[in-house]
Design an enzyme around this catalytic site. Structure first.
Site, PDB file in Angstrom:
ATOM      1  N   PRO A 184       0.863  -1.011  -0.010  1.00  0.00           N
ATOM      2  CA  PRO A 184       0.025  -0.003  -0.187  1.00  0.00           C
ATOM      3  C   PRO A 184       0.767   1.255  -0.219  1.00  0.00           C
ATOM      4  CG  PRO A 184      -0.687  -1.630   1.622  1.00  0.00           C
ATOM      5  CD  PRO A 184       0.400  -1.738   1.292  1.00  0.00           C
ATOM      6  N   LYS A 185       0.301   2.457  -0.696  1.00  0.00           N
ATOM      7  CA  LYS A 185       1.063   3.698  -0.403  1.00  0.00           C
ATOM      8  C   LYS A 185       0.454   4.776   0.372  1.00  0.00           C
ATOM      9  CE  LYS A 185       2.961   7.451  -3.364  1.00  0.00           C
ATOM     10  NZ  LYS A 185       1.894   8.795  -2.414  1.00  0.00           N
ATOM     11  N   ILE A 186       1.435   4.464   1.538  1.00  0.00           N
ATOM     12  CA  ILE A 186       0.891   5.243   2.422  1.00  0.00           C
ATOM     13  C   ILE A 186       0.957   6.266   2.348  1.00  0.00           C
ATOM     14  CG2 ILE A 186       1.709   5.231   5.296  1.00  0.00           C
ATOM     15  CD1 ILE A 186       0.196   2.262   3.990  1.00  0.00           C
TER      16      ILE A 186
END
Length: 569
Positions: A125-127
């Protein structure tokens, strides 16, 4: 090989094709002015974001305007280097390994092109948080550095003790361990598709930039996405990070072999309950150069594919004014075509002239479009207005009313065409198969003098219209003549008399003379007709242009029979 060529061709069309079609027709002086204005605004946003932690514009809007600036610069000053964010250069601490950032890909096609010939790929996931460097020397945390310009940043080490997610010690005897990751605001069951960004990143940035530690620091988590000089194998890297207390990376990393697998995880994480805010996914290649070779903007071993925003941006190509059947003027923006879900959007309606003026939008402006109920495009906001503003001249609303344009003049073309198109509807005269395009062709013959001129056309005259064959002309002539059997109430409605459906159904058979002689009290007695509407109906029936059309219909013997039944009213 064919698949690779297809992907390359698609990517070239994405990069080159749209830019060619988006070049505005500006003088060099105006182009320089517009480019400078937009570039200065991007710089102000960069300054607010990187220096003060303020997110004054959404990522999607920023990216869209940055892309627009890139296109404009290619159109008018191709030799200039691409715009790059003005990152703060006053950082006091050197990063032992530079932050490269990740390139953002637009869609699955670009991702597929990037993934081909690459091995050992992982998706995370792209935090949506704040990037930092952590440095451990002999297992002890000695530096916590903000991203800054990728080479130098600010020391946030004093805040580390207040953030439980950051281990102050790790079980390592290595002289130095350098990690890169994201400080984020912890969430409980956060669903990105439902909850959005929650202003999480600015909150984290504000807490870290504050002079004194605040309670929010305890709610900050840490996701390590980079160990520049760690083990070559991703599994070994993730396992060791988990042993040290950075288990999120292992928990939220998945091996992928193609773009479909990435898309599946992207969709899953967009709709799942997560402990953090995300704005897409990042695909990592396990193999990467040693940390000493890393440079800002040059990391081609990881890419981001962000979530699709709920709206898309486009450039207004022109403003169009459409006069409707009753004389209302509707404003439509013609757009550079954009894809929104499964729809290609080329136009969006603004409604009235008043709304257009309140939006203050003209050709060249950048706008955001979403889909409202039933997939209807809707203007959400104006992202950017061009500096040099040339407003188109709208039609004079005083010239168009429910009684105007019952006869043809060049100025009345739009309203008369709208009236004719309305006549075809099943609820009016039910002229099957006759569309707006048909009426437009007939108008172009110059033989439609007024709203009902088509009743006198012969098949030969209809066939003179462009694109209408003799066979089709015969069919149209037959359908036009079928309307003569419609009852009087339908023809009253066709005139544009605003009778509600209940009133039309209750209207008894009568003659044109009787209709003209009836007073407002008669109309008010019909279902759904109040005093104001009754007076309006009476006034319209006394209007000279309406009476002229009623006389024409009487001369044509319409309706053929007063006893005709309106079976589908």
């Amino acid at each position: 090989m064919k698949e690779k060529l297809r992907l390359l061709l698609g990517l070239l069309l994405l990069i080159i094709g749209p830019a060619h079609g988006l070049c505005p027709v500006w003088t060099p002086a105006r182009a320089a002015s517009e480019i400078t204005r937009l570039q200065q605004q991007l710089q102000r946003w960069d300054d607010a974001y990187y220096r003060a932690g303020e997110n004054q514009v959404s990522d999607a809007d920023y990216d869209s305007l940055l892309q627009r600036l890139t296109i404009w610069r290619r159109c008018f000053s191709a030799a200039q280097p691409a715009y790059a964010p003005q990152l703060p250069a006053n950082g006091k601490v050197d990063h032992p390994v530079a932050h490269t950032g990740v390139k953002k890909l637009r869609d699955k096609l670009e991702l597929a092109y990037w993934m081909q010939d690459r091995q050992d790929l992982w998706v995370q996931p792209k935090i949506d948080g704040v990037a930092v460097t952590l440095v451990y020397e002999a297992g002890r945390l000695t530096s916590l550095i903000s991203r800054g310009d990728g080479l130098r940043g600010e020391s946030w080490l004093a805040k580390a003790a207040w953030i439980p997610a950051i281990p102050l010690k790790i079980s390592s005897h290595a002289p130095r361990v350098v990690l890169q990751g994201e400080l984020f605001l912890k969430m409980t069951d956060h669903q990105q598709s439902r909850d959005g960004g929650k202003n999480a990143r600015p909150q984290v940035a504000g807490a870290l930039m504050s002079q004194t530690p605040g309670p929010l620091l305890a709610q900050i988590g840490l996701f390590i996405w980079g160990w520049p000089d760690g083990p070559a194998a991703m599994e070994a890297r993730l396992q060791q990070l988990a042993v040290w207390g950075f288990g999120l990376a292992q928990q939220w990393s998945q091996p992928v072999s193609d773009e479909e697998a990435v898309a599946a995880w992207r969709d899953r994480w967009f709709n799942a309950a997560l402990p953090f805010v995300t704005d897409g996914v990042v695909v990592h290649q396990a193999a990467r150069p040693p940390g000493k070779a890393w440079r800002p903007g040059e990391g081609d071993w990881a890419v981001a594919w962000k979530f699709s925003p709920p709206d898309v941006t486009s450039e207004v190509r022109s403003v169009e004014f459409n006069v409707g059947r009753t004389g209302n003027i509707a404003v439509v923006l013609n757009l550079q075509p954009v894809q929104l879900d499964d729809k290609t959007v080329r136009r969006v309606s603004l409604g009235s002239l008043r709304r257009w003026r309140s939006w203050d939008v003209i050709a060249g402006d950048q706008v955001a479009i979403s889909l409202a109920g039933q997939g209807i495009p809707r203007l959400e906001r104006v992202l950017w207005r061009v500096g040099e503003r040339h407003y188109p001249l709208p039609p004079d609303p005083e010239r168009f009313t429910p009684l105007s344009c019952l006869s043809f003049t060049p100025q009345c073309r739009q309203q008369l065409l709208a009236r004719l198109s309305w006549l075809s509807q099943k609820s009016v005269l039910d002229i099957a198969g006759v569309q707006r395009s048909t009426w437009l062709r007939l108008l172009d013959t110059g033989r439609l003098d007024h709203l009902f001129s088509w009743l006198t056309l012969t098949p030969e005259q209809i066939a003179l219209a462009s694109g209408i064959s003799p066979t089709r002309a015969q069919q149209l002539w037959h359908r036009f003549n079928l309307t003569r059997r419609q009852p009087l109430r339908r023809w009253i409605y066709a005139l544009g008399i605003p009778l509600p459906r209940g009133a039309l159904n209750a209207l008894p058979d009568a003659t044109w003379q009787e209709i003209q002689q009836r007073e407002p009290q008669y109309w008010q007695a019909l279902p759904g007709v109040g005093a104001v509407l009754a007076r309006r109906i009476h006034a319209m029936l006394q209007d000279a242009s309406i009476q002229k059309l009623m006389l024409f219909l009487r001369q044509q013997g319409i309706p053929e029979s007063l006893s005709a039944q309106d079976g589908d009213s």
